[in-house]
Design an enzyme around this catalytic site. Structure first.
Site, short mmCIF file in Angstrom:
data_model
loop_
_atom_site.label_atom_id
_atom_site.label_comp_id
_atom_site.label_asym_id
_atom_site.label_seq_id
_atom_site.Cartn_x
_atom_site.Cartn_y
_atom_site.Cartn_z
N TYR A 107 -3.99 0.91 -12.03
CA TYR A 107 -3.55 0.71 -10.66
C TYR A 107 -2.04 0.84 -10.61
CZ TYR A 107 -2.48 -1.66 -6.31
OH TYR A 107 -2.00 -1.96 -5.06
N TRP A 155 1.55 3.13 -8.54
CA TRP A 155 2.05 4.20 -7.70
C TRP A 155 2.49 5.41 -8.53
CZ3 TRP A 155 3.39 3.84 -2.19
CH2 TRP A 155 2.82 2.71 -1.58
#
Length: 762
Positions: A110, A112
């Site tokens: 998880y 960006w």
């Protein structure tokens, strides 16, 4: 390559000046009238001292083999060749799959990582693991864990609340009153998932105020709204009580739109019984709310009347659902807007996330974007994303989630690419114990984050500026080329190259690469995408030469406008096809911590509870203004806000004086879960008994071998409780925590968060 090439980050596009293999300076793109200050973190980032120079294996894992270890995070590393890393990792993956099954691999990843459409780390690792035979995966996000479950139950979707929200231009032209629970923080509007090329929110609010629009902000932080507003500073965590008080006025003074509630909603009558206290004997009146939230009852009453008399949007920030019972605030905000009867009217209704990201309020694209196919995961086992420590610590235990009874798998390998859970996960001491239990932790990262330091196998990834890609967002009108700006740092590689080598070693190399180089994939994905469009776009080569492509958007949207106009033809995705103020499904689950309608539950971490007698300060752990999450924490913009080298904690002057704390002091922030050091900033723009310490400072334990050691850098997640929002969503609750603060005495320890660990040569 042009002298000033352009590229894209999550927080904005830029042109770059490149020197000595690094970004020397950046300039925002023309037309971006409110560029993000986070661009200031880019210069020097490619060759920062925290970069991972080459493949590395933790000493204990290399010497002793896979297995549980409390040396993770404190052990030294051994530099190895790419050939050896590939062999070791492929062998370990095959051992785990053959011995324990694919379910024993947790492909969390998880994060960006990069705005790129192809080199997106999470997409790459999930594609690879699916071809390996599958993996245990996670659902939803830390940002929106509660919303992602409750809103599909209530309104049939959660994505459309952001991607098809009421346009900023419509708000500027038609809204009279913005009632903002959790504020409307412009600092958060710098970023979008796939990158962003413009930041229109500030200008929209300027135009909104210019025609007489008013903002009412409920937040313990005054600067959760930039500029003029009516600021109410309630006891943190009491927004649901305030909304109930407002709803009570609408119901009892006949200000609720009964027609809309009957034609477009179901279950209001059940909710109203609760609101009026028909069953529990407790009327949720403004007087009742005032006793909980600390605001005057008459002002709650007056605001309800104003909301009914004007074109009003009720908006709830994402932060309000990152608390215990976080499902209630967005559900009740939508219910309050439904009672006003303005949902679907231009300038009225509901919003979720304005001021939380540069997505709500922006027109959506009329088309999709190029996307790397990931395939189907043969493994069906999953967890809510914020339950990773529970999963690792309690294999075989059952748990409730969204009407299901699930079982935690027995994870042997944690595979992480492009994220740092030591930023966003709660209760870091518990997370460290959880990671110590598994056989192997694999991390792909450009930087020596805390997660990389807790890995067994460390894979040095390139940054977005050391490879070719393109990117865009569903609410941004530009697809932008991202040419390689500099050569890869030291011995780092892009993740695609790493996975291609692993896949080849494991016997599915051709399936993974499909015979394409990374550049050929970019052209292939673009051409496949462009062939499905109903409008013409240039060839890939022309697009790459141009550097960007403007795409059509749907302007002037009003959230649920079609549904309002015809609730039959445009029925929602709920069982009833309407807004479910009362959900028969949720009620049928029988959860004690999430009823069938919006409900006030007393928080576990709040100033009105018994715990506050021991820990009398309410810490708000919100998003930082100087970086995206923990990304580029070593950058100049992020570092400029540090105090004595640590994250700044804001304190009200009265709270600081009571503790003998002065501006610039190093303080110890603590509770019974952990402690961290931070630098004090004295500021009266927050409610008394509230302190604010943003997330994202890289975790830096005073003693890496001690799992309960104090973080000397100021990471608030050493303090937060690792408990889910409720049995329904099990979302993250890391936004609020009770603490005590004291002036730190004794020698101030150095900050080593951005220093590499000890790395030995073979």
């Amino acid at each position: 390559m042009p002298a000033r090439p352009t590229s894209l980050t999550h927080w904005g596009g830029f042109s770059a000046e490149v020197s000595s293999g690094d970004i020397a300076a950046v300039t925002p793109l023309p037309g971006d009238d409110d560029p993000s200050p986070l661009l200031g973190n880019l210069p020097g980032s490619v060759r920062h001292r925290s970069r991972i120079a080459g493949p590395a294996i933790r000493r204990g894992w290399l010497d002793d083999g896979p297995g549980p270890s409390r040396r993770r995070g404190a052990d030294e590393f051994v530099a190895v060749s790419w050939e050896e890393l590939t062999d070791l990792l492929a062998t370990e993956l095959r051992r785990v799959v053959d011995t324990h099954g694919n379910e024993a691999i947790y492909g969390g990843s998880y994060g960006w990582a990069s705005a790129g459409r192809f080199h997106h780390a999470q997409s790459q690792v999930h594609r690879f693991l699916k071809m390996l035979g599958g993996y245990t995966y996670s659902r939803h996000s830390y940002s929106l864990g509660a919303t992602g479950v409750i809103m599909p139950r209530v309104v049939g979707t959660h994505d459309d609340l952001f991607k098809r929200s009421t346009d900023w231009d419509v708000i500027a032209a038609r809204t009279d009153l913005l009632v903002c629970f959790g504020g409307l923080a412009m600092k958060n509007t710098g970023t979008n998932h796939g990158g962003t090329t413009a930041h229109p929110a500030r200008d929209a609010l300027r135009r909104f105020r210019g025609r007489g629009g008013r903002i009412v902000s409920f937040s313990p932080l005054r600067d959760d709204v930039d500029g003029e507003c009516e600021w109410y500073a309630p006891v943190p965590g009491t927004d649901v009580a305030i909304m109930l008080g407002l709803a009570y006025v609408l119901a009892t003074e006949r200000l609720a739109d009964r027609g809309f509630l009957e034609t477009h909603c179901v279950g209001y009558d059940r909710f109203e019984r609760y609101l009026l206290g028909a069953d529990d004997g407790v009327a949720k009146s403004p007087q009742w709310a005032a006793a909980i939230c600390g605001l005057p009852a008459d002002e709650i009453t007056a605001l309800a009347r104003r909301m009914a008399a004007q074109r009003t949007i009720v908006t709830v920030s994402w932060s309000l659902q990152r608390v215990r019972h976080g499902e209630q605030a967005p559900w009740l905000g939508l219910t309050l807007a439904a009672m006003l009867g303005q949902i679907g009217l231009p300038g009225g209704g509901f919003g979720h996330g304005y001021g939380s990201m540069n997505e709500p309020g922006l027109p959506p694209l009329r088309c999709g974007l190029p996307r790397l196919p990931q395939g189907i995961n043969p493994v069906s086992t999953f967890i809510p994303v914020a339950a990773v420590s529970d999963m690792l610590l309690h294999p075989g235990e059952t748990f409730d989630y969204n009407g299901m009874r699930l079982t935690y798998p027995d994870i042997r390998c944690v595979y992480w690419a492009g994220g740092n859970p030591f930023h966003h996960h709660q209760n870091i001491p518990r997370l460290r114990r959880a990671l110590a239990r598994v056989d192997t932790v694999v991390v792909h990262d450009p930087y020596w984050t805390a997660m990389a330091k807790h890995a067994d196998i460390v894979v040095p990834s390139t940054t977005a500026f050391e490879r070719e890609d393109y990117s865009g967002s569903k609410n941004d009108p530009v697809l932008m080329a991202m040419p390689k700006l500099v050569e890869p740092y030291a011995d780092s590689r892009d993740d695609y190259t790493t996975f291609a080598a692993l896949a080849d070693r494991l016997g599915f190399g051709e399936q993974f690469t499909e015979g394409r180089t990374a550049r050929q994939w970019l052209a292939h994905l673009y051409e496949k995408w462009s062939a499905e469009l109903d409008f013409a776009v240039p060839t890939f080569e022309q697009f790459w030469r141009d550097g960007s492509l403007r795409l059509p958007t749907e302007r002037g949207l009003t959230l649920l406008g079609d549904f309002r106009a015809d609730p039959v033809a445009h029925r929602l995705g709920t069982p009833s096809g309407r807004i479910e103020i009362f959900s028969e499904d949720i009620a049928g689950f029988g959860y004690a911590d999430c009823a069938g309608h919006p409900t006030w539950f007393e928080p576990t971490e709040w100033l009105g509870g018994e715990r506050a007698a021991t820990y009398p300060l309410h810490l708000v752990a919100n998003q930082p203004a100087t970086r995206l999450h923990g990304q580029l924490d070593g950058g100049s913009t992020s570092q400029s806000a540090k105090v004595v080298g640590r994250e700044a904690i804001r304190m009200h002057p009265d709270d600081a004086a009571a503790r003998g704390v002065a501006d610039g002091d190093v303080v110890r922030v603590f509770n019974d879960r952990g402690a961290c050091l931070a630098g004090a900033v004295i500021d009266d723009r927050l409610r008394r008994s509230v302190v604010q310490l943003p997330t994202g400072a890289w975790f830096d334990p005073a003693d890496p071998a001690d799992y309960d050691a104090m973080c000397v850098h100021g990471n608030p997640n050493v303090l937060t409780d690792d408990v889910g929002t409720s049995s329904l969503a099990r979302g993250s609750t890391g936004a609020h925590v009770l603490v005590q603060v004291e002036k730190f005495s004794g020698p101030i320890p150095p900050v080593r968060a951005h220093e590499p660990p000890v790395i030995r040569q073979r």
